[in-house]
Design a protein around this motif. Sequence first.
Motif, short mmCIF file in Angstrom:
data_model
loop_
_atom_site.label_atom_id
_atom_site.label_comp_id
_atom_site.label_asym_id
_atom_site.label_seq_id
_atom_site.Cartn_x
_atom_site.Cartn_y
_atom_site.Cartn_z
N GLU A 109 12.58 3.12 -3.25
CA GLU A 109 13.50 3.97 -2.49
C GLU A 109 12.80 5.50 -2.25
O GLU A 109 12.81 5.94 -1.11
N LYS A 110 12.32 5.92 -3.28
CA LYS A 110 11.55 7.15 -3.44
C LYS A 110 10.30 7.30 -2.42
O LYS A 110 10.17 7.99 -1.76
N ARG A 111 9.60 5.96 -2.66
CA ARG A 111 8.44 5.91 -1.60
C ARG A 111 8.87 5.85 -0.28
O ARG A 111 8.20 6.43 0.61
N ASN A 112 9.99 5.04 0.16
CA ASN A 112 10.49 4.77 1.51
C ASN A 112 11.02 6.27 2.01
O ASN A 112 10.93 6.48 3.08
N LYS A 113 11.60 6.89 0.91
CA LYS A 113 12.12 8.25 1.45
C LYS A 113 10.90 9.31 1.91
O LYS A 113 10.92 10.05 2.89
N GLN A 114 10.05 9.39 1.06
CA GLN A 114 8.74 10.16 1.34
C GLN A 114 8.15 9.60 2.56
O GLN A 114 7.85 10.56 3.72
N ALA A 115 7.94 8.44 2.89
CA ALA A 115 7.67 7.65 4.22
C ALA A 115 8.33 8.06 5.23
O ALA A 115 7.75 8.59 6.50
N ILE A 116 9.54 8.02 5.36
CA ILE A 116 10.46 8.33 6.40
C ILE A 116 10.49 9.81 6.78
O ILE A 116 10.46 10.28 7.66
N GLU A 117 10.19 10.81 5.77
CA GLU A 117 10.36 12.08 6.04
C GLU A 117 8.81 12.28 6.51
O GLU A 117 8.93 13.03 7.50
N GLN A 118 7.82 11.79 6.21
CA GLN A 118 6.55 12.10 7.09
C GLN A 118 6.69 11.58 8.38
O GLN A 118 6.29 12.06 9.22
#
Length: 159
Positions: A109-118
């Motif tokens: 979830e943290k990785r996905n959150k960072q990716a979607i923010e990027q």
Amino acid sequence: MAETERYLQILIESLKKKIEILDTLLVLNEKQAEVIRMEDSLDAFDRLVDQKSAQIALLEKLDTGFETIYQHVRPDVTQHPEHYKTQINEIQTLIKELTDRSVRIETTEKRNKQAIEQYFASARKDLHESRRSMNVASNYYKSMTNSQYVDPQMINYKQ
């Protein structure tokens, strides 16, 4: 005692269902990561979020049911743990598996959150660039259309 054993078996089944749901959430998280990496449509991302929400709702129902049943059998289990040693060990093992999966879900979830923010930061940058390009083109168009218009002029031939 037989009633408590049935309830403990229900708790074990509930934990197994929770593990299945967490496995499903892990798969959905991986699909979300893929959608973000491929920059697919946000509709696909939204559908995955909806699917995850449904799984989380099921998980919450199982948690509520688990807690209710556990409160019912807790006095007997704490008074006579030796009678339920096998079930208690299985429950502890399943809880460890749940914890492991929960940590993995949190990480993805943290990785996905960072990716979607990027992704959104990049999209905002692209949008800003597009707007600036449109403004430059618009200003150029306006200046070019105005350059073809010549104000009326008077010529003095008397010199």
